[in-house]
Write an enzyme that holds these catalytic residues in place. Structure first.
Site, PDB file in Angstrom:
ATOM      1  N   LYS A  21     -12.145  -0.704  -1.420  1.00 29.05           N
ATOM      2  CA  LYS A  21     -11.384  -0.039  -2.481  1.00 29.05           C
ATOM      3  C   LYS A  21     -12.148  -0.232  -3.800  1.00 29.05           C
ATOM      4  O   LYS A  21     -13.163   0.429  -4.003  1.00 29.05           O
ATOM      5  CB  LYS A  21      -9.950  -0.542  -2.476  1.00 29.05           C
ATOM      6  CG  LYS A  21      -9.311  -0.320  -1.079  1.00 29.05           C
ATOM      7  CD  LYS A  21      -7.867  -0.603  -1.011  1.00 29.05           C
ATOM      8  CE  LYS A  21      -7.338  -0.709   0.401  1.00 29.05           C
ATOM      9  NZ  LYS A  21      -7.565   0.420   1.300  1.00 29.05           N
ATOM     10  N   HIS A  46      -5.323  -4.018  -2.538  1.00 29.93           N
ATOM     11  CA  HIS A  46      -5.155  -3.036  -3.626  1.00 29.93           C
ATOM     12  C   HIS A  46      -5.064  -3.684  -5.004  1.00 29.93           C
ATOM     13  O   HIS A  46      -4.895  -2.983  -6.001  1.00 29.93           O
ATOM     14  CB  HIS A  46      -3.892  -2.199  -3.392  1.00 29.93           C
ATOM     15  CG  HIS A  46      -3.974  -1.334  -2.181  1.00 29.93           C
ATOM     16  ND1 HIS A  46      -4.480  -0.058  -2.200  1.00 29.93           N
ATOM     17  CD2 HIS A  46      -3.630  -1.588  -0.893  1.00 29.93           C
ATOM     18  CE1 HIS A  46      -4.436   0.449  -0.981  1.00 29.93           C
ATOM     19  NE2 HIS A  46      -3.922  -0.455  -0.174  1.00 29.93           N
ATOM     20  N   SER A  66       0.804  -1.226   0.000  1.00 27.80           N
ATOM     21  CA  SER A  66       0.000   0.000   0.000  1.00 27.80           C
ATOM     22  C   SER A  66       0.835   1.273   0.000  1.00 27.80           C
ATOM     23  O   SER A  66       0.356   2.325  -0.432  1.00 27.80           O
ATOM     24  CB  SER A  66      -0.968   0.006   1.178  1.00 27.80           C
ATOM     25  OG  SER A  66      -0.280  -0.207   2.387  1.00 27.80           O
TER      26      SER A  66
HETATM   27  C1  LIG Z   1      -3.017  -3.725   2.140  1.00 30.10           C
HETATM   28  C2  LIG Z   1      -4.204  -3.423   2.996  1.00 30.10           C
HETATM   29  N1  LIG Z   1      -4.791  -4.419   3.664  1.00 30.10           N
HETATM   30  C3  LIG Z   1      -5.863  -4.210   4.449  1.00 30.10           C
HETATM   31  C4  LIG Z   1      -6.418  -2.962   4.581  1.00 30.10           C
HETATM   32  C5  LIG Z   1      -7.594  -2.750   5.469  1.00 30.10           C
HETATM   33  O1  LIG Z   1      -8.755  -2.636   4.750  1.00 30.10           O
HETATM   34  P1  LIG Z   1     -10.018  -1.817   5.272  1.00 30.10           P
HETATM   35  O2  LIG Z   1      -9.763  -0.383   4.983  1.00 30.10           O
HETATM   36  O3  LIG Z   1     -11.150  -2.388   4.525  1.00 30.10           O
HETATM   37  O4  LIG Z   1     -10.139  -2.072   6.740  1.00 30.10           O
HETATM   38  C6  LIG Z   1      -5.861  -1.900   3.884  1.00 30.10           C
HETATM   39  C7  LIG Z   1      -6.478  -0.576   4.058  1.00 30.10           C
HETATM   40  O5  LIG Z   1      -6.304   0.410   3.712  1.00 30.10           O
HETATM   41  C8  LIG Z   1      -4.724  -2.121   3.069  1.00 30.10           C
HETATM   42  O6  LIG Z   1      -4.142  -1.125   2.400  1.00 30.10           O
END
Ligand SMILES: Cc1ncc(COP(=O)(O)O)c(C=O)c1O
Length: 423
Positions: free
Chosen positions: A265, A234, A206
């Protein structure tokens, strides 16, 4: 703690010796106030209409509503604003009401929740799935339920916080980011020492915005009898010919042992999921605390997500627009000499490596009507602090040009690091 606030970070307030929590909060408040006065708090900016390429926010200084070119959203296909997605949500709201009323285990299990579990599993060519009210809860809750004292997780240094938070009951070994030699070394070390060995990676990282080399990771896992879990938050909707994420992109669709992701997302809602073989999913339905002790997702969001997945599958042109944007921005950022790391996705780090300059850049851009996120230490190491830009399918060329022109301008003004740049 009176000091030069430009030299400290959030980490310095995480634990203040001798200070109880309310005293710590007061000290942290001084820090926040300093940056508020300097007009450099670009966090929790209020948006009045949601995710759009031209978003409406309340100016942090004046409180007045203003339009900005927005590059902060992970709503990659911009389906949050799709009329069919919205309509599906409205219909479910009317039919089921505004909440599910309980956790799935004890009464809140709607037919559309099960439909979503089937659909996201089929989308990913996996046997079965369990859904959660957040992607964070999908990772943290599932890992906590799966991995115990005699087990080990072997994680890339840059996995998401939600993965790390799932590992409190188990053993943790780290390998260097995307470094297969480092992974192999750890696998050799743990080979005969633990019961379950689970390699955990993000499909797309991310912050770094690069991809985990899934085929190589799976080959190593096979050689050392480890399992592979991929968090494709992502990747889903963005990568692969049919938008089925990094497993499709690497031609290993349906072959990883555990696949997690988020509905927040590309799938335009909120919530998360884990796909795996049915027996593991069934176990999690009774042991994953973030599912069993937490109310089920709302009917509205569940129905909207179902529609968003359908559109992701059936309208590749939306994804194509996103990729056109990605290619255009990437080419031009490289031409302007910015350090964009190894990005291969819809996320672009602009690496600056200086907290003060990162803050100033974000502030200057916002003043010029461009909304990007400053990413500071401790979110990333100090030498690679950065601006973070996210693209969505509905950005148009003129939005990207406006961003590029202003980035070039502030780079000159603030003397931001650029390679290959000739003035
Ligand atoms: C790589 C990754 N995994 C998990 C999450 C968590 O997801 P959520 O925002 O649905 O809680 C994110 C959130 O931004 C993320 O970037």
């Amino acid at each position: 703690m009176k000091q030069d606030y430009n030299k400290v970070s959030l980490k310095d307030f995480a634990d203040l010796e001798e200070k109880d929590i309310f005293q710590r909060a007061d000290i942290f408040q001084d820090y926040l106030n300093y940056f508020r006065k300097e007009k450099q708090v670009n966090y929790r900016i209020r948006s009045t209409r949601g995710a759009e390429p031209v978003a409406h926010i309340l100016d942090p200084d004046t409180g007045e509503e203003k339009e900005v070119f927005s590059f902060i959203s992970n709503d990659y296909l911009n389906l949050t604003k799709n009329p069919e997605v919205i309509q599906a949500g409205i219909q479910a709201l009317i039919k089921y009401g505004s909440g599910a009323g309980a956790s799935q285990l004890i009464g809140g299990n709607l037919d559309i929740h099960e439909e979503l579990e089937k659909k996201i599993a089929a989308f990913n060519h996996m046997d079965d799935s369990i859904i959660y009210t957040s992607g964070f809860g999908a990772n943290a809750g599932s890992i906590l339920a799966m991995m115990q004292e005699k087990d080990v997780v072997i994680m890339d240094l840059f996995v998401h916080a939600s993965v790390i938070d799932g590992t409190f009951n188990t053993n943790v070994k780290w390998f260097l980011h995307n470094d297969m030699e480092s992974l192999e070394k750890v696998l050799k070390d743990v080979q005969h020492k633990y019961r379950t060995k689970m390699i955990i990676v993000d499909g797309v990282y991310s912050q770094e915005a690069d991809l985990a080399p899934l085929r190589k990771i799976m080959a190593l896992a096979k050689a050392y009898e480890a399992y592979v879990m991929v968090d494709d938050a992502h990747g889903q909707g963005v990568f692969g010919k049919n938008g089925k994420g990094t497993p499709e992109y690497f031609d290993v669709l349906g072959q990883v042992d555990v696949l997690t992701g988020t509905f927040s997302k590309s799938f335009a809602g909120v919530g998360g999921f884990l796909c795996a073989k049915t027996e593991l999913v069934d176990l999690l339905k009774y042991y994953a605390r973030t599912n069993i002790f937490s109310a089920a997702p709302t009917p509205q969001v569940t129905a909207s997500i179902l529609k968003a997945i359908e559109i992701t599958e059936n309208k590749p042109s939306v994804r194509q627009r996103l990729w056109d944007n990605i290619h255009y921005l990437k080419e031009n950022l490289i031409e302007l000499g910015f350090n964009i790391g190894n990005t291969e996705s819809a996320i672009f780090p602009i690496i600056i490596g200086d907290d003060v300059k990162v803050r100033e850049s974000a502030q200057l851009l916002l003043e010029r009507g461009i909304y990007v996120n400053p990413i500071l230490y401790p979110a990333v190491p100090r030498r690679v602090t950065r601006l973070r830009i996210s693209l969505i399918a509905t950005h148009r060329k003129e939005h990207l040009d406006h961003l590029l022109n202003n980035l070039e301008d502030i780079a000159k003004k603030l003397n931001l690091p650029r390679h290959q740049y000739v003035s």
